[in-house]
Write a protein that holds these residues in place. Structure first.
Motif, PDB file in Angstrom:
ATOM      1  N   THR A 148       0.643   5.237  23.359  1.00 44.19           N
ATOM      2  CA  THR A 148       0.836   6.637  23.719  1.00 44.19           C
ATOM      3  C   THR A 148       0.568   6.918  25.195  1.00 44.19           C
ATOM      4  O   THR A 148       1.293   7.673  25.838  1.00 44.19           O
ATOM      5  CB  THR A 148      -0.070   7.534  22.850  1.00 44.19           C
ATOM      6  OG1 THR A 148       0.274   7.323  21.470  1.00 44.19           O
ATOM      7  CG2 THR A 148       0.138   8.995  23.186  1.00 44.19           C
ATOM      8  N   ASN A 149      -0.485   6.307  25.752  1.00 45.94           N
ATOM      9  CA  ASN A 149      -0.819   6.588  27.153  1.00 45.94           C
ATOM     10  C   ASN A 149      -0.183   5.608  28.129  1.00 45.94           C
ATOM     11  O   ASN A 149      -0.408   5.698  29.339  1.00 45.94           O
ATOM     12  CB  ASN A 149      -2.337   6.617  27.358  1.00 45.94           C
ATOM     13  CG  ASN A 149      -2.998   5.305  26.928  1.00 45.94           C
ATOM     14  OD1 ASN A 149      -2.324   4.306  26.687  1.00 45.94           O
ATOM     15  ND2 ASN A 149      -4.316   5.319  26.833  1.00 45.94           N
ATOM     16  N   SER A 185       0.686  16.062  25.226  1.00 46.25           N
ATOM     17  CA  SER A 185      -0.079  15.117  24.416  1.00 46.25           C
ATOM     18  C   SER A 185       0.644  14.858  23.102  1.00 46.25           C
ATOM     19  O   SER A 185       1.337  15.733  22.582  1.00 46.25           O
ATOM     20  CB  SER A 185      -1.502  15.635  24.153  1.00 46.25           C
ATOM     21  OG  SER A 185      -1.477  16.805  23.341  1.00 46.25           O
ATOM     22  N   TRP A 186       0.473  13.624  22.611  1.00 44.96           N
ATOM     23  CA  TRP A 186       1.091  13.221  21.342  1.00 44.96           C
ATOM     24  C   TRP A 186       0.005  12.665  20.431  1.00 44.96           C
ATOM     25  O   TRP A 186      -0.798  11.818  20.851  1.00 44.96           O
ATOM     26  CB  TRP A 186       2.153  12.145  21.568  1.00 44.96           C
ATOM     27  CG  TRP A 186       3.317  12.601  22.385  1.00 44.96           C
ATOM     28  CD1 TRP A 186       3.476  12.481  23.730  1.00 44.96           C
ATOM     29  CD2 TRP A 186       4.492  13.258  21.898  1.00 44.96           C
ATOM     30  NE1 TRP A 186       4.676  13.018  24.123  1.00 44.96           N
ATOM     31  CE2 TRP A 186       5.334  13.501  23.020  1.00 44.96           C
ATOM     32  CE3 TRP A 186       4.934  13.659  20.643  1.00 44.96           C
ATOM     33  CZ2 TRP A 186       6.566  14.128  22.908  1.00 44.96           C
ATOM     34  CZ3 TRP A 186       6.174  14.279  20.526  1.00 44.96           C
ATOM     35  CH2 TRP A 186       6.971  14.507  21.653  1.00 44.96           C
ATOM     36  N   ASP A 187      -0.042  13.155  19.193  1.00 44.78           N
ATOM     37  CA  ASP A 187      -1.003  12.643  18.234  1.00 44.78           C
ATOM     38  C   ASP A 187      -0.586  13.077  16.824  1.00 44.78           C
ATOM     39  O   ASP A 187       0.446  13.705  16.635  1.00 44.78           O
ATOM     40  CB  ASP A 187      -2.431  13.122  18.542  1.00 44.78           C
ATOM     41  CG  ASP A 187      -2.541  14.653  18.619  1.00 44.78           C
ATOM     42  OD1 ASP A 187      -1.958  15.340  17.742  1.00 44.78           O
ATOM     43  OD2 ASP A 187      -3.204  15.158  19.545  1.00 44.78           O
ATOM     44  N   GLN A 188      -1.414  12.738  15.856  1.00 45.10           N
ATOM     45  CA  GLN A 188      -1.146  13.122  14.464  1.00 45.10           C
ATOM     46  C   GLN A 188      -2.091  14.221  13.990  1.00 45.10           C
ATOM     47  O   GLN A 188      -2.230  14.440  12.791  1.00 45.10           O
ATOM     48  CB  GLN A 188      -1.276  11.912  13.552  1.00 45.10           C
ATOM     49  CG  GLN A 188      -0.132  10.920  13.670  1.00 45.10           C
ATOM     50  CD  GLN A 188      -0.119   9.933  12.524  1.00 45.10           C
ATOM     51  OE1 GLN A 188      -1.162   9.495  12.033  1.00 45.10           O
ATOM     52  NE2 GLN A 188       1.068   9.571  12.072  1.00 45.10           N
ATOM     53  N   THR A 189      -2.686  14.952  14.924  1.00 43.80           N
ATOM     54  CA  THR A 189      -3.645  15.991  14.568  1.00 43.80           C
ATOM     55  C   THR A 189      -2.913  17.266  14.166  1.00 43.80           C
ATOM     56  O   THR A 189      -2.338  17.957  15.010  1.00 43.80           O
ATOM     57  CB  THR A 189      -4.595  16.289  15.742  1.00 43.80           C
ATOM     58  OG1 THR A 189      -5.244  15.085  16.143  1.00 43.80           O
ATOM     59  CG2 THR A 189      -5.628  17.320  15.329  1.00 43.80           C
ATOM     60  N   GLN A 196       4.485  11.656  15.215  1.00 43.14           N
ATOM     61  CA  GLN A 196       3.436  12.287  16.020  1.00 43.14           C
ATOM     62  C   GLN A 196       3.875  13.682  16.433  1.00 43.14           C
ATOM     63  O   GLN A 196       5.056  13.919  16.696  1.00 43.14           O
ATOM     64  CB  GLN A 196       3.143  11.464  17.287  1.00 43.14           C
ATOM     65  CG  GLN A 196       2.465  10.131  17.044  1.00 43.14           C
ATOM     66  CD  GLN A 196       2.241   9.372  18.338  1.00 43.14           C
ATOM     67  OE1 GLN A 196       3.098   9.356  19.211  1.00 43.14           O
ATOM     68  NE2 GLN A 196       1.084   8.739  18.454  1.00 43.14           N
ATOM     69  N   ALA A 222      -7.359   4.967  21.207  1.00 42.74           N
ATOM     70  CA  ALA A 222      -7.353   6.132  20.322  1.00 42.74           C
ATOM     71  C   ALA A 222      -6.065   6.921  20.528  1.00 42.74           C
ATOM     72  O   ALA A 222      -5.655   7.178  21.665  1.00 42.74           O
ATOM     73  CB  ALA A 222      -8.563   7.014  20.617  1.00 42.74           C
ATOM     74  N   GLY A 223      -5.416   7.286  19.460  1.00 44.23           N
ATOM     75  CA  GLY A 223      -4.161   8.023  19.537  1.00 44.23           C
ATOM     76  C   GLY A 223      -2.943   7.147  19.452  1.00 44.23           C
ATOM     77  O   GLY A 223      -1.839   7.631  19.172  1.00 44.23           O
ATOM     78  N   ASP A 224      -3.084   5.837  19.711  1.00 46.66           N
ATOM     79  CA  ASP A 224      -1.947   4.929  19.572  1.00 46.66           C
ATOM     80  C   ASP A 224      -1.594   4.754  18.101  1.00 46.66           C
ATOM     81  O   ASP A 224      -2.475   4.741  17.234  1.00 46.66           O
ATOM     82  CB  ASP A 224      -2.262   3.562  20.191  1.00 46.66           C
ATOM     83  CG  ASP A 224      -2.351   3.615  21.703  1.00 46.66           C
ATOM     84  OD1 ASP A 224      -1.872   4.611  22.276  1.00 46.66           O
ATOM     85  OD2 ASP A 224      -2.882   2.667  22.307  1.00 46.66           O
ATOM     86  N   GLY A 254       5.254   5.568  20.372  1.00 45.03           N
ATOM     87  CA  GLY A 254       3.921   5.915  19.895  1.00 45.03           C
ATOM     88  C   GLY A 254       2.978   4.739  19.777  1.00 45.03           C
ATOM     89  O   GLY A 254       1.780   4.931  19.558  1.00 45.03           O
TER      90      GLY A 254
END
Length: 361
Positions: free
Chosen positions: A315-316, A263-267, A250, A324-326, A312
């Protein structure tokens, strides 16, 4: 004459053999001893397999994590400037292809750049140079065919790789990885001057820049260098760590120039505006990765009830890994995944060359 018996009254009574009961008791005792020995052997063998398997997973996971950390930390070195990010990059042979964009590290780049790995695993594309010159590049003061005049020509050497970029992020830009063929101050002669403009920037990536594609293939962590092979073909990947079940990654994004990762994501940063794209990359300052290693021994029984977790997975931090985002670890693609033991290696790796790019809007 009367005969007499010759047997002495002191002669012992004739000895007898074992009775059936005695034989059966001995057999029962022997079988009980054998059962006990087999149970002890089975327990010892299971402990040995668990210890050996855990040791294998420990070694393989540690080696895989070390290799990834080393390369991710280098990501962006040699071209850490806003005008060098996000443009497609044309590579020479043997790849002879154009990467979608130049960036320090890309999670799950287009499959045209890095073919997908095993199911439910991530791929990475990492780029960096190895030159000792200024990583922010040199200003191109004049162009004469393949000769590019720069202020610090002494920083260049024959055989080194360079990229010519515009002076500011420019829509529609395309870079070319060229080779230096001659240096006569103030001119640096290259074999391809595509993209060079007067007032632009020449980035020196050194003699051995790396464009590394990582993927989990066939249960192994594999890597391919675009300057050694065409990494768009899965056949050109080399295994560097065995028994790797999953790779998860991420980005760590900052919402402003002065904030830390929030924030952590794969975007992957994306924008039609090249300046905005460079800004988004400047605010992507870390990568969170997890390597899931498994033991090499397939157990007879199911010994892993649920897939391992990492930061990850939730995530929150609300205890629910389906938000969403996990990004949970999913091992279900292998039918007998529960018959293996697993170890998770995770860390946060700073993309340390990005903070030097300065602020952006």
């Amino acid at each position: 004459m009367k005969s007499h018996s010759t047997r002495s009254p002191t002669t012992p009574v004739q000895r007898r053999g074992f009775t059936l009961v005695e034989v059966m008791v001995a057999m029962v005792i022997g079988m009980l001893g054998l059962i006990i020995m087999m149970q002890v052997f089975s327990a010892a063998e299971g402990q040995r397999r668990a210890t050996t398997g855990s040791g294998d997973a420990q070694s393989n996971g540690a080696m895989a994590l070390y290799g990834l950390q080393r390369d991710i930390r280098q990501g962006g070195y040699g071209f850490n400037a806003a005008n060098a990010f996000g443009c497609p990059l044309a590579l020479p042979a043997p790849a002879s292809r154009t990467l979608t964009q130049l960036a320090p590290v890309i999670i799950n780049p287009p499959t045209a750049d890095v073919p997908a790995g095993d199911a439910n695993t991530d791929t990475l594309l990492i780029a960096y140079g190895n030159n000792e010159g200024p990583p922010e590049g040199d200003v191109i003061t004049a162009i004469n065919g393949l000769q590019l005049a720069v202020q610090a020509a002494a920083n260049y050497g024959v055989g080194q790789r360079v990229i010519a970029a515009p002076s500011a992020p420019t829509a529609g830009c395309t870079f070319t990885l060229a080779a230096v063929t001659a240096v006569v101050a103030p001119n640096v002669t290259v074999d391809d001057a595509s993209g060079a403009v007067d007032g632009g920037t020449l980035f020196n990536l050194g003699a051995n820049p790396r464009f590394l594609a990582y993927a989990v293939r066939g249960g192994n962590l594999t890597v391919c260098d675009y300057l050694a092979a065409d990494c768009s073909s899965a056949a050109n990947y080399v295994a560097i760590a065995n028994n790797i079940a999953s790779l998860r990654a991420q980005y760590g994004h900052a919402s402003t120039d002065v904030s830390g990762v929030d924030s952590w994501d794969q975007t992957t940063p994306a924008s039609a505006n090249q300046a905005t794209l460079a800004c988004l990359w400047a605010r992507t300052s870390a990568l969170r990765i997890a390597i899931v290693a498994r033991n090499s021994q397939l157990e007879r029984d199911q010994i892993t009830a649920v897939a391992p977790t990492w930061a990850g997975s939730d995530t929150n931090g609300d205890g629910d890994s389906t938000d969403a985002g996990d990004l949970p670890v999913n091992l279900s693609a292998r039918g007998n995944w529960q018959n293996y033991r697993y170890k998770v290696f995770e860390t946060i790796v700073p993309i340390r060359n990005l903070p030097w790019m300065g602020t952006c809007t």
